[in-house]
Design an enzyme around this catalytic site. Structure first.
Site: not given
Ligand code: IMP
Length: 421
Positions: A13, A16, A40-42, A222, A237, A302
């Site tokens: 977040d 990017k 989630g790329h906005t 990420q 992740t 949040p």
């Molecule tokens: P997962 O990737 O869904 O397994 O989540 C593992 C950790 O990575 C958690 O803390 C998620 O909130 C974080 N996470 C996964 N994808 C994103 C992203 O695109 N942005 C921010 N945090 C992420």
């Protein structure tokens, strides 16, 4: 041609999406190398807010090609929905995307297991998109991949292996019945019919296009602190999020990725659980969240908010070989009287300038701050020199601390709100 990679320096977040969208205009092909629908790329385009999850956000511009590289985990159901949602805004997608045939699939039982695991004590705070379970299957060598959908025999054989493995997990760990077999298989067949002709071998595709001098942009998802090896394990992740990951997961020789932009937000956020030394658990954290609209693009959760942490940012620069920094959301700090930046850590009274490895030490970190006078942003700045002096002082400090040139400073969501240094 050399390749450019855009990598997040924090826990995701970092903004990017905007940086990639502004850079990708000059590129022909944009390729993702890891993650999946957890991202989630906005991107804001002519007043439209677009959120990309599995598809590279760089395809927002006409005629760009988007590739979902070999180690992206593909959720068929959500991918079709994402294509439809973007196409509904008037942007053609299907004829401009390709999926690598090696991509492992995220199946309904992966999402179910992710959810069941999150309900347990000691959960990680994942996006519940089945990412961890899908990557677990992949390294356990029981995953179903896109190439297996090409013929009935492979599909049946490989699906049986994945289904049996996951049925054991569902039954043994969670006391759940085996997942529906026929329903999933039928949906997979329908999915393949829809994406037939859009599957490729990325290595061949990139190699051939590179020879034609096509410009290729690598889109990270990420961030470095969520990398499965170098992040704050186990609060990470399940993929490799770094520039080195891009090289190994795309089959691009390391020396060819000679430009790596590190995206850094002017303050820090994190979604989910895990250590966060500069977190502001007070009212100020809420101010940052509201001003920066820090709510998950994928889950709407949040985000936890806090001050910029240069110690972890420098670590991320080192790992990725960052050649230039793109600083984002500096406008969120406008109007704040005193701005703190973390320049060192203390653990048990001992000063350190490099992040620890152990999770327990991460939780013990006390940040050491340098305090700066605030600044006000109130117009569209065209050049770096236009910026208020107090902001320039902060930017110069960041650049010197990180020992990497600052190339882009973004100060709002509009594409014009960016200054190149
Ligand atoms: P997962 O990737 O869904 O397994 O989540 C593992 C950790 O990575 C958690 O803390 C998620 O909130 C974080 N996470 C996964 N994808 C994103 C992203 O695109 N942005 C921010 N945090 C992420």
């Amino acid at each position: 041609m050399p390749f450019l990679a855009v990598i997040g320096l924090g826990w995701g977040d970092e903004g990017k999406g905007k940086i990639i969208s502004s850079l990708s205009q000059e590129f022909d092909i944009v390729v993702r190398f890891q993650g999946g629908s957890n991202a989630g790329h906005t991107v804001y385009l002519n007043d439209k807010k677009l959120i990309f999850h599995q598809i590279p956000s760089g395809i927002v511009h006409p005629e760009k090609i988007g590739i979902m590289g070999p180690n992206e985990v593909i959720d068929p159901e959500l991918l079709l929905k994402e294509i439809e949602d973007i196409e509904n805004t008037g942007i053609p997608v299907m004829e401009r995307i390709y999926i690598d045939e090696r991509c492992p699939l995220v199946l309904p039982y992966h999402k179910f297991i992710d959810e069941l695991e999150e309900e347990k004590k000691g959960f990680l705070g994942t996006t519940r998109r089945g990412i961890g379970p899908a990557y677990s299957d992949f390294v356990a060598r029981v995953a179903l991949r896109i190439c297996d959908l090409k013929n009935e025999r492979d599909l049946n054989e490989r699906f049986k292996i994945s289904w049996e493995w996951n049925s054991i997990i569902l039954g043994g760990r969670y006391g759940q019945p085996p997942p529906d077999k026929t329903g999933i298989l039928n949906k997979l067949k329908e999915f393949f019919k829809k994406i037939e002709g859009r599957t490729i071998d990325t290595v061949k595709f990139i190699h051939e296009n590179d020879k034609k001098n096509k410009k290729i942009l690598i889109e990270g998802a990420q961030g470095t602190l969520l990398d499965v090896v170098f992040g704050t394990y186990p609060f990470v992740t399940s993929s490799h999020t770094t520039s080195g990951g891009a090289s190994s997961l795309l089959g691009i020789p390391p020396y060819k990725i000679n430009r790596v932009i590190g995206v850094l937000k002017a303050y820090t956020t994190r979604v989910g659980k895990g250590p966060f030394p500069t977190e502001c658990r007070d009212e100020f954290g809420e101010i940052l969240r509201e001003k920066g609209q820090e709510y998950g693009a994928t889950t709407r959760r949040p985000r936890r908010c806090g001050w910029l942490d240069l110690v972890s940012a420098k670590y991320s620069c080192i790992i990725n070989g960052i050649t230039e920094i793109a600083l984002t959301k500096i406008d969120v700090l406008s109007g704040i009287e005193k701005i703190k930046i973390c320049v060192g850590y203390k653990i048990g009274g001992k000063k350190i300038d490099f992040p620890p490895v152990s999770l327990y030490e991460w939780f013990m970190i006390e940040p050491i701050y340098e305090i700066f006078d605030g600044f006000e942003l109130n117009k569209i700045y065209k050049t770096y020199d236009d910026f208020p002096e107090n902001l320039k002082r902060i930017l110069n400090f960041i650049e010197e601390y990180l020992e990497v040139p600052l190339r882009m400073v973004s100060f709002g969501k509009e594409s014009a709100q960016i200054v190149y240094k």
